[in-house]
Write an enzyme that holds these catalytic residues in place. Structure first.
Site, PDB file in Angstrom:
ATOM      1  N   HIS A   1       7.865   7.538   5.321  1.00 20.23           N
ATOM      2  CA  HIS A   1       6.941   8.289   6.172  1.00 20.23           C
ATOM      3  C   HIS A   1       6.290   7.366   7.173  1.00 20.23           C
ATOM      4  CE1 HIS A   1       4.720   6.977   2.545  1.00 20.23           C
ATOM      5  NE2 HIS A   1       3.680   6.818   3.353  1.00 20.23           N
TER       6      HIS A   1
ATOM      7  N   GLY B   1       0.784  -1.224   0.000  1.00 24.10           N
ATOM      8  CA  GLY B   1       0.000   0.000   0.000  1.00 24.10           C
ATOM      9  C   GLY B   1       0.818   1.276   0.000  1.00 24.10           C
TER      10      GLY B   1
HETATM   11  P1  AMP Z   1       1.317   5.532   1.768  1.00 19.67           P
HETATM   12  O1  AMP Z   1       0.131   4.817   1.196  1.00 19.67           O
HETATM   13  O2  AMP Z   1       1.856   4.881   3.018  1.00 19.67           O
HETATM   14  O3  AMP Z   1       2.379   5.823   0.736  1.00 19.67           O
HETATM   15  O4  AMP Z   1       0.729   6.911   2.293  1.00 19.67           O
HETATM   16  C1  AMP Z   1       0.850   8.110   1.624  1.00 19.67           C
HETATM   17  C2  AMP Z   1      -0.007   9.092   2.370  1.00 19.67           C
HETATM   18  O5  AMP Z   1       0.326  10.398   1.944  1.00 19.67           O
HETATM   19  C3  AMP Z   1      -1.503   8.924   2.158  1.00 19.67           C
HETATM   20  O6  AMP Z   1      -2.146   8.716   3.416  1.00 19.67           O
HETATM   21  C4  AMP Z   1      -1.922  10.229   1.507  1.00 19.67           C
HETATM   22  O7  AMP Z   1      -3.201  10.664   1.915  1.00 19.67           O
HETATM   23  C5  AMP Z   1      -0.836  11.170   1.947  1.00 19.67           C
HETATM   24  N1  AMP Z   1      -0.582  12.306   1.079  1.00 19.67           N
HETATM   25  C6  AMP Z   1      -0.362  12.280  -0.261  1.00 19.67           C
HETATM   26  N2  AMP Z   1      -0.149  13.514  -0.732  1.00 19.67           N
HETATM   27  C7  AMP Z   1      -0.222  14.351   0.339  1.00 19.67           C
HETATM   28  C8  AMP Z   1      -0.096  15.762   0.503  1.00 19.67           C
HETATM   29  N3  AMP Z   1       0.168  16.581  -0.529  1.00 19.67           N
HETATM   30  N4  AMP Z   1      -0.240  16.277   1.748  1.00 19.67           N
HETATM   31  C9  AMP Z   1      -0.505  15.476   2.795  1.00 19.67           C
HETATM   32  N5  AMP Z   1      -0.638  14.130   2.709  1.00 19.67           N
HETATM   33  C10 AMP Z   1      -0.503  13.577   1.487  1.00 19.67           C
END
Ligand code: AMP
Ligand code: ZN
Length: 112
Positions: A99, A92
């Site tokens: 992060h 996912g």
């Molecule tokens: P993952 O699936 O672990 O890669 O999570 C990526 C996360 O980044 C998701 O929960 C998204 O909602 C979040 N995300 C993507 N773009 C942004 C953004 N510009 N600002 C804040 N959160 C973001």
């Protein structure tokens, strides 16, 4: 990393609602929250995935945990949060800049 969305947030090229920032770490609210409290804690260093963390990153990755805990306390979820790293697209991971999701204030709705 010019094509990395989180590097662009770090560089101020795209906006984010920041909770915390210092020379190593940035924390900001997730744009698509999955719980009442959902923020991300990232290193400013571009590390693509958890599996790419190396020994020189130990202090930095430890700091992610500490800052996450501090921000969880400040946002009232010190007794109710999960800290999640997704590693790889199959798990996912969508953004390939390390992060930690801090997801709190919702009890425990996940099966694992
Ligand atoms: P993952 O699936 O672990 O890669 O999570 C990526 C996360 O980044 C998701 O929960 C998204 O909602 C979040 N995300 C993507 N773009 C942004 C953004 N510009 N600002 C804040 N959160 C973001
Ligand atoms: Zn990046």
């Amino acid at each position: 990393m010019t094509d990395c969305i989180f590097c662009k947030i770090i560089a101020g090229e795209i906006p984010a609602k920041k909770l915390y920032e210092d020379e190593d770490v940035l924390a900001f609210w997730d744009i698509s929250p999955q719980a009442p409290v959902h923020f991300l804690v990232i290193p400013k260093k571009h590390i693509p995935r958890p599996v790419d963390v190396t020994e020189p990153d130990e202090r930095l990755t430890g700091k992610l945990l500490r800052i996450a805990a501090q921000m969880a306390k400040e946002n009232g979820v010190e007794d109710d949060y999960r800290a999640i790293f997704n590693n790889g697209a199959k798990a996912g991971q969508v953004v390939f800049h390390l992060h930690m999701h801090i997801i709190g204030g919702k009890g425990r709705p996940w099966p694992m």
